[in-house]
Write an enzyme that holds these catalytic residues in place. Sequence first.
Site, PDB file in Angstrom:
ATOM      1  N   HIS A  72       0.841  -1.204   0.000  1.00 22.78           N
ATOM      2  CA  HIS A  72       0.000   0.000   0.000  1.00 22.78           C
ATOM      3  C   HIS A  72       0.873   1.249   0.000  1.00 22.78           C
ATOM      4  O   HIS A  72       1.666   1.456   0.906  1.00 22.78           O
ATOM      5  CB  HIS A  72      -0.926   0.014   1.224  1.00 22.78           C
ATOM      6  CG  HIS A  72      -2.139  -0.846   1.044  1.00 22.78           C
ATOM      7  ND1 HIS A  72      -3.292  -0.672   1.763  1.00 22.78           N
ATOM      8  CD2 HIS A  72      -2.387  -1.868   0.191  1.00 22.78           C
ATOM      9  CE1 HIS A  72      -4.192  -1.570   1.377  1.00 22.78           C
ATOM     10  NE2 HIS A  72      -3.668  -2.313   0.439  1.00 22.78           N
ATOM     11  N   TYR A 200      -9.188   5.773   7.118  1.00 18.97           N
ATOM     12  CA  TYR A 200      -9.302   6.175   8.527  1.00 18.97           C
ATOM     13  C   TYR A 200     -10.308   7.310   8.556  1.00 18.97           C
ATOM     14  O   TYR A 200     -10.066   8.360   7.966  1.00 18.97           O
ATOM     15  CB  TYR A 200      -7.966   6.674   9.067  1.00 18.97           C
ATOM     16  CG  TYR A 200      -6.957   5.584   9.337  1.00 18.97           C
ATOM     17  CD1 TYR A 200      -6.839   5.008  10.594  1.00 18.97           C
ATOM     18  CD2 TYR A 200      -6.094   5.127   8.331  1.00 18.97           C
ATOM     19  CE1 TYR A 200      -5.910   4.008  10.860  1.00 18.97           C
ATOM     20  CE2 TYR A 200      -5.153   4.132   8.589  1.00 18.97           C
ATOM     21  CZ  TYR A 200      -5.073   3.572   9.850  1.00 18.97           C
ATOM     22  OH  TYR A 200      -4.149   2.585  10.108  1.00 18.97           O
ATOM     23  N   PRO A 292      -4.644   1.110  18.753  1.00 21.38           N
ATOM     24  CA  PRO A 292      -4.338   0.569  17.430  1.00 21.38           C
ATOM     25  C   PRO A 292      -4.388   1.572  16.264  1.00 21.38           C
ATOM     26  O   PRO A 292      -4.037   1.205  15.141  1.00 21.38           O
ATOM     27  CB  PRO A 292      -5.413  -0.512  17.248  1.00 21.38           C
ATOM     28  CG  PRO A 292      -6.514  -0.139  18.170  1.00 21.38           C
ATOM     29  CD  PRO A 292      -5.894   0.573  19.316  1.00 21.38           C
ATOM     30  N   LYS A 296       0.652   0.386  15.084  1.00 24.59           N
ATOM     31  CA  LYS A 296       2.027   0.326  15.579  1.00 24.59           C
ATOM     32  C   LYS A 296       2.316  -0.838  16.539  1.00 24.59           C
ATOM     33  O   LYS A 296       3.480  -1.091  16.866  1.00 24.59           O
ATOM     34  CB  LYS A 296       2.396   1.645  16.288  1.00 24.59           C
ATOM     35  CG  LYS A 296       2.566   2.812  15.361  1.00 24.59           C
ATOM     36  CD  LYS A 296       3.897   2.762  14.630  1.00 24.59           C
ATOM     37  CE  LYS A 296       3.864   3.450  13.296  1.00 24.59           C
ATOM     38  NZ  LYS A 296       3.640   2.597  12.129  1.00 24.59           N
ATOM     39  N   TYR A 384       3.918   6.612  10.028  1.00 26.59           N
ATOM     40  CA  TYR A 384       3.067   5.471   9.680  1.00 26.59           C
ATOM     41  C   TYR A 384       3.883   4.343   9.047  1.00 26.59           C
ATOM     42  O   TYR A 384       3.684   3.163   9.373  1.00 26.59           O
ATOM     43  CB  TYR A 384       1.929   5.906   8.736  1.00 26.59           C
ATOM     44  CG  TYR A 384       0.833   4.878   8.630  1.00 26.59           C
ATOM     45  CD1 TYR A 384      -0.247   4.895   9.515  1.00 26.59           C
ATOM     46  CD2 TYR A 384       0.882   3.867   7.674  1.00 26.59           C
ATOM     47  CE1 TYR A 384      -1.247   3.941   9.448  1.00 26.59           C
ATOM     48  CE2 TYR A 384      -0.115   2.911   7.595  1.00 26.59           C
ATOM     49  CZ  TYR A 384      -1.176   2.947   8.475  1.00 26.59           C
ATOM     50  OH  TYR A 384      -2.161   1.996   8.409  1.00 26.59           O
TER      51      TYR A 384
HETATM   52  P1  FAD Z   1       1.157 -11.302  22.099  1.00 26.05           P
HETATM   53  O1  FAD Z   1       0.709 -11.385  20.687  1.00 26.05           O
HETATM   54  O2  FAD Z   1       0.189 -10.901  23.144  1.00 26.05           O
HETATM   55  O3  FAD Z   1       1.782 -12.719  22.469  1.00 26.05           O
HETATM   56  C1  FAD Z   1       2.106 -13.069  23.795  1.00 26.05           C
HETATM   57  C2  FAD Z   1       1.985 -14.561  23.926  1.00 26.05           C
HETATM   58  O4  FAD Z   1       2.382 -14.934  25.252  1.00 26.05           O
HETATM   59  C3  FAD Z   1       0.546 -15.052  23.781  1.00 26.05           C
HETATM   60  O5  FAD Z   1       0.497 -16.086  22.826  1.00 26.05           O
HETATM   61  C4  FAD Z   1       0.149 -15.524  25.179  1.00 26.05           C
HETATM   62  O6  FAD Z   1      -0.751 -16.614  25.148  1.00 26.05           O
HETATM   63  C5  FAD Z   1       1.487 -15.904  25.760  1.00 26.05           C
HETATM   64  N1  FAD Z   1       1.566 -15.834  27.223  1.00 26.05           N
HETATM   65  C6  FAD Z   1       0.984 -14.952  28.062  1.00 26.05           C
HETATM   66  N2  FAD Z   1       1.305 -15.211  29.332  1.00 26.05           N
HETATM   67  C7  FAD Z   1       2.104 -16.299  29.306  1.00 26.05           C
HETATM   68  C8  FAD Z   1       2.755 -17.051  30.303  1.00 26.05           C
HETATM   69  N3  FAD Z   1       2.642 -16.740  31.598  1.00 26.05           N
HETATM   70  N4  FAD Z   1       3.501 -18.116  29.932  1.00 26.05           N
HETATM   71  C9  FAD Z   1       3.634 -18.434  28.629  1.00 26.05           C
HETATM   72  N5  FAD Z   1       3.028 -17.756  27.634  1.00 26.05           N
HETATM   73  C10 FAD Z   1       2.289 -16.705  27.973  1.00 26.05           C
HETATM   74  N6  FAD Z   1      -2.053  -4.102  16.711  1.00 26.05           N
HETATM   75  C11 FAD Z   1      -2.204  -3.487  15.561  1.00 26.05           C
HETATM   76  O7  FAD Z   1      -1.219  -2.937  15.036  1.00 26.05           O
HETATM   77  N7  FAD Z   1      -3.444  -3.485  14.940  1.00 26.05           N
HETATM   78  C12 FAD Z   1      -4.535  -4.111  15.487  1.00 26.05           C
HETATM   79  O8  FAD Z   1      -5.611  -4.102  14.919  1.00 26.05           O
HETATM   80  C13 FAD Z   1      -4.408  -4.740  16.719  1.00 26.05           C
HETATM   81  N8  FAD Z   1      -5.464  -5.339  17.323  1.00 26.05           N
HETATM   82  C14 FAD Z   1      -5.290  -5.913  18.555  1.00 26.05           C
HETATM   83  C15 FAD Z   1      -6.374  -6.500  19.211  1.00 26.05           C
HETATM   84  C16 FAD Z   1      -6.226  -7.068  20.485  1.00 26.05           C
HETATM   85  C17 FAD Z   1      -7.426  -7.686  21.175  1.00 26.05           C
HETATM   86  C18 FAD Z   1      -4.948  -7.061  21.105  1.00 26.05           C
HETATM   87  C19 FAD Z   1      -4.755  -7.673  22.493  1.00 26.05           C
HETATM   88  C20 FAD Z   1      -3.856  -6.489  20.416  1.00 26.05           C
HETATM   89  C21 FAD Z   1      -4.025  -5.910  19.168  1.00 26.05           C
HETATM   90  N9  FAD Z   1      -2.958  -5.323  18.478  1.00 26.05           N
HETATM   91  C22 FAD Z   1      -3.115  -4.718  17.296  1.00 26.05           C
HETATM   92  C23 FAD Z   1      -1.625  -5.325  18.997  1.00 26.05           C
HETATM   93  C24 FAD Z   1      -0.768  -6.432  18.387  1.00 26.05           C
HETATM   94  O9  FAD Z   1      -1.561  -7.531  18.069  1.00 26.05           O
HETATM   95  C25 FAD Z   1       0.284  -6.746  19.409  1.00 26.05           C
HETATM   96  O10 FAD Z   1       1.119  -5.593  19.535  1.00 26.05           O
HETATM   97  C26 FAD Z   1       1.126  -7.978  19.095  1.00 26.05           C
HETATM   98  O11 FAD Z   1       0.333  -9.137  19.190  1.00 26.05           O
HETATM   99  C27 FAD Z   1       2.299  -8.076  20.069  1.00 26.05           C
HETATM  100  O12 FAD Z   1       2.913  -9.327  19.958  1.00 26.05           O
HETATM  101  P2  FAD Z   1       3.585 -10.009  21.204  1.00 26.05           P
HETATM  102  O13 FAD Z   1       4.152 -11.282  20.683  1.00 26.05           O
HETATM  103  O14 FAD Z   1       4.479  -9.041  21.884  1.00 26.05           O
HETATM  104  O15 FAD Z   1       2.399 -10.300  22.232  1.00 26.05           O
HETATM  105  C1  DHB Z   2      -5.643  -2.756  10.973  1.00 20.72           C
HETATM  106  C2  DHB Z   2      -5.603  -2.471  12.298  1.00 20.72           C
HETATM  107  C3  DHB Z   2      -5.176  -1.225  12.706  1.00 20.72           C
HETATM  108  O1  DHB Z   2      -5.120  -0.918  14.005  1.00 20.72           O
HETATM  109  C4  DHB Z   2      -4.773  -0.265  11.792  1.00 20.72           C
HETATM  110  O2  DHB Z   2      -4.383   0.944  12.238  1.00 20.72           O
HETATM  111  C5  DHB Z   2      -4.802  -0.579  10.471  1.00 20.72           C
HETATM  112  C6  DHB Z   2      -5.230  -1.829  10.058  1.00 20.72           C
HETATM  113  C7  DHB Z   2      -6.108  -4.098  10.536  1.00 20.72           C
HETATM  114  O3  DHB Z   2      -6.445  -4.921  11.392  1.00 20.72           O
HETATM  115  O4  DHB Z   2      -6.194  -4.330   9.331  1.00 20.72           O
END
Ligand code: FAD
Ligand code: DHB
Length: 389
Positions: A72, A200, A292, A296, A384
Amino acid sequence: MRTQVLIIGGGPSGLLLAQLLDRKGIDTIVLERKTRSYVLGRIRAGILEQGMVKLMRKAGVSERMDRESYVHDGTVIACGDEQFRIDFTKHTGTPVVVYGQTELTCDLYDAREAADGEIIYEVEHVEINDAKSDRPYVTFQKDGIAQRIDCDYVAGCDGFHGVSRQTIPLTVRKEYEKVYPFGWLGILSETPPVHHELIYSSSERGFALCSMRNDNLSRYYIQCSLSDRPDDWSDQLFWDELKRRIPSDYADKLVTGPSIEKSIAPLRSFVTEPMRWGRLFLCGDAAHIVPPTGAKGLNTAASDIHYLYHGLVQAIHDNNNEGIDRYSERALARVWKAERFSWWMTSLLHRFPEQNAFDLKMQSAELAFLQSNNEAQSALAQNYVGLPY
Ligand code: FAD
Ligand code: DHB
């Protein structure tokens, strides 16, 4: 059991770190609280910065992403029926990539399995011990049986609700937090996206975002009340509300259909400092959360992994601690800029319950400035597509 780097959390941060270290001959064990299918069932981010794309390539897991993702070059910002486009490539020379977190995580799981990388699923009662010593160890239960793994380093990649951050004593840890008075209701539907780029949209009724995963898979979000539950929103109610919040030329051509996923996420800004305590290093959501709006979350997790990966390779292969000693400082410098951008995008585009007429005028003036000012558009584009690391 023994390993060089014990990774807590099998989300994108933990898996990416394991995969990168493996390619440098450094062994890891990943502990994950849930099952693989549970982790892959969580629909989350969709937009990748070039930094994340490059890390996936470096980790040798980019084949499907390079084939199936969408590039994009810009995005639409709308306000009521007004709209303008931010051209990322014109301003920065760099586009972003559309590829779901679910797909990326699936590719990482496949790569770990192909490399015989150890992932222990469904662990319980994880505890990090002696992180301040040279010989940390982690205890946990698997199928009710107590286990212990000795290691050289612990990577806390266990998300916002994990144990890693809580292991750092409160006398050392400082937390910064802002909770927003609304959430995002998101749906996934097997319908063609309403536009070939993201929209957006700020509207009198609240924020809306039109995103996508592929030509026949759309992801839409609307700002909702914190007290709302997904079941309060039938598909029909969702589509009707979305149409009211986006410019009418898009609303008129929006293709609707049954949702295949519907969930609500609260919005929060959060940072913990420092991100290192002895031999424990926090990465991704374990250390910071962004609302979100700027896409980021996942991308900031990726820059943490970049800094930690290089630091660990330097420490393990060259006996040089410079990278791990400066990990927290380097990661946080970038984290705070992503926090600022996400907070700014959120403040610009959402309706806040306490906003008065003056506040609304400020939002409109800021959007009008953005619409007309090349440098303001360039600043948005730079943030962005991702600040350098
Ligand atoms: P996570 O993906 O949270 O992974 C952590 C892992 O650790 C999980 O699998 C969990 O099960 C595991 N865990 C937890 N505790 C323990 C433990 N005690 N022992 C072992 N394992 C454990 N970002 C965007 O940019 N756009 C979005 O639309 C967006 N939507 C989101 C929606 C939700 C509901 C959430 C919660 C986050 C969203 N995010 C979004 C943020 C993005 O998904 C996260 O920044 C990203 O998943 C971070 O990755 P991570 O691996 O650090 O953490
Ligand atoms: C999506 C999520 C976001 O938070 C964003 O800023 C852009 C795209 C997505 O899930 O596609």
